[in-house]
Motif scaffolding. Structure first.
Motif, PDB file in Angstrom:
ATOM      1  N   ASN A   1     148.263  29.308  20.567  1.00  0.00           N
ATOM      2  CA  ASN A   1     147.327  29.499  19.459  1.00  0.00           C
ATOM      3  C   ASN A   1     146.597  30.845  19.550  1.00  0.00           C
ATOM      4  O   ASN A   1     145.429  30.946  19.202  1.00  0.00           O
TER       5      ASN A   1
ATOM      6  N   LYS B   1     146.824  34.718  18.441  1.00  0.00           N
ATOM      7  CA  LYS B   1     147.511  35.720  17.604  1.00  0.00           C
ATOM      8  C   LYS B   1     147.858  36.957  18.428  1.00  0.00           C
ATOM      9  O   LYS B   1     147.183  37.269  19.402  1.00  0.00           O
TER      10      LYS B   1
ATOM     11  N   PRO C   1     154.769  30.558  16.786  1.00  0.00           N
ATOM     12  CA  PRO C   1     153.627  31.427  16.518  1.00  0.00           C
ATOM     13  C   PRO C   1     152.517  31.185  17.534  1.00  0.00           C
ATOM     14  O   PRO C   1     152.324  30.055  17.989  1.00  0.00           O
ATOM     15  N   GLY C   2     151.840  32.239  17.921  1.00  0.00           N
ATOM     16  CA  GLY C   2     150.701  32.108  18.834  1.00  0.00           C
ATOM     17  C   GLY C   2     151.081  31.903  20.283  1.00  0.00           C
ATOM     18  O   GLY C   2     150.221  31.630  21.126  1.00  0.00           O
TER      19      GLY C   2
END
Ligand SMILES: NC(=O)c1ccc[n+]([C@@H]2O[C@H](COP(=O)([O-])OP(=O)(O)OC[C@H]3O[C@@H](n4cnc5c(N)ncnc54)[C@H](O)[C@@H]3O)[C@@H](O)[C@H]2O)c1
Length: 252
Positions: free
Chosen positions: A100, A102, A154-155
């Motif tokens: 989580n 970025k 993602p993340g």
């Protein structure tokens, strides 16, 4: 009667990451198929409880830190001095690293730690073991990568890179040792029910589960079955390949 190629009698199988999850299930399975299993991990308490469960001798238990090349070399030398040979390596050790997070927020230290353990650990472990396999013109190497290395979550940038790197690494090594009786392959699981997911954020878990057509997580025993094949004599004409265990998420 044809010999059972999935049996490990007379073979020494080193399982790194054996204290928990997929590695623990793999150690059980290899032992049940007659192998002399050597269990290794950073987690000494986990190793001690597995030693008891499997009734292993002290020389079948080795602590290692995959983030440290000298620790890896010491592990391999110790297994060779105690058992003279390593027929197969199953490497399931790994860390998730930041989730989580970025890409703008990724920090060097956490990124480096994840890549050092997952990817560099894979490289140094393979490098340390190969000479002993080459000397006997036989060996099986099975590293656990991840669906994250094929598709990217993602993340989870450090994890994605470490696992994609493993997939690339085994492709090259597979070709390098192809004529020496040695196969090296990887396994790419989707979500498997292990303690590793305890640290994964709810949002990431939901994302990953939503992409599994079977609509459930995998069990460590299901991943272990694949690894046992990859570590066995039966896996004789496949190398440099990444096997899938993703409940239908990845069909390539
Ligand atoms: N569980 C999943 O959903 C899933 C999905 C895809 C891939 N994987 C991969 O499968 C492998 C096994 O994961 P798991 O789910 O069984 O996790 P787990 O956390 O249950 O087991 C991982 C083991 O690795 C060990 N380890 C961690 N850092 C180490 C180090 N520096 N040196 C030596 N050992 C170390 C831990 O002590 C632990 O016993 C990992 O490589 C993981 O990335 C897991």
């Amino acid at each position: 009667m044809a010999s059972d190629l999935s049996n490990f009698s007379g073979q020494v199988v080193l399982v790194v990451g054996a204290a928990s999850g997929i590695g623990r299930a793999a150690a059980h399975l290899i032992a049940s198929r007659g192998g002399t299993v050597v269990i290794s991990d950073l987690d000494k308490a986990g190793l001690a409880s597995l030693q008891k469960e499997l009734g292993l001798k002290d020389n079948q238990v080795e602590s290692v830190n995959l983030g440290d090349q000298s620790s890896i070399q010491a592990l391999v030398m110790s297994v060779i001095s105690n058992h003279s040979q390593i027929d197969a390596l199953i490497n399931t050790a790994g860390v998730v690293g930041p989730t989580n997070t970025k890409v703008e927020d990724v920090e060097w230290a956490a990124f480096e730690r994840t890549v050092t353990i997952n990817l560099f650990g894979t490289v140094w472990l393979t490098q340390a073991i190969l000479p002993y396999m080459k000397a006997r013109q036989y060996g099986r190497i099975a590293h656990v990568a991840s669906i994250a290395g094929k598709e990217g979550n993602p993340g989870m940038h450090a994890y994605n890179i470490s696992k994609a790197g493993m997939i690339g690494f085994i492709k090259g090594v597979g070709k390098e040792v192809a004529t020496e009786g040695i196969t090296i392959n990887a396994l790419a699981p989707a979500v498997i029910r292990t303690p590793m997911n305890a640290d994964t954020s709810e949002a990431t878990l939901k994302y990953m589960l939503g992409r599994i057509p079977m609509g459930r997580v995998g069990e460590p025993e299901e991943a272990a079955e694949m690894l046992a094949f990859m570590a066995s004599r039966a896996c004789s004409f496949t190398t440099g390949f990444t096997f899938d265990t993703s409940g239908g998420r990845a069909t390539y």
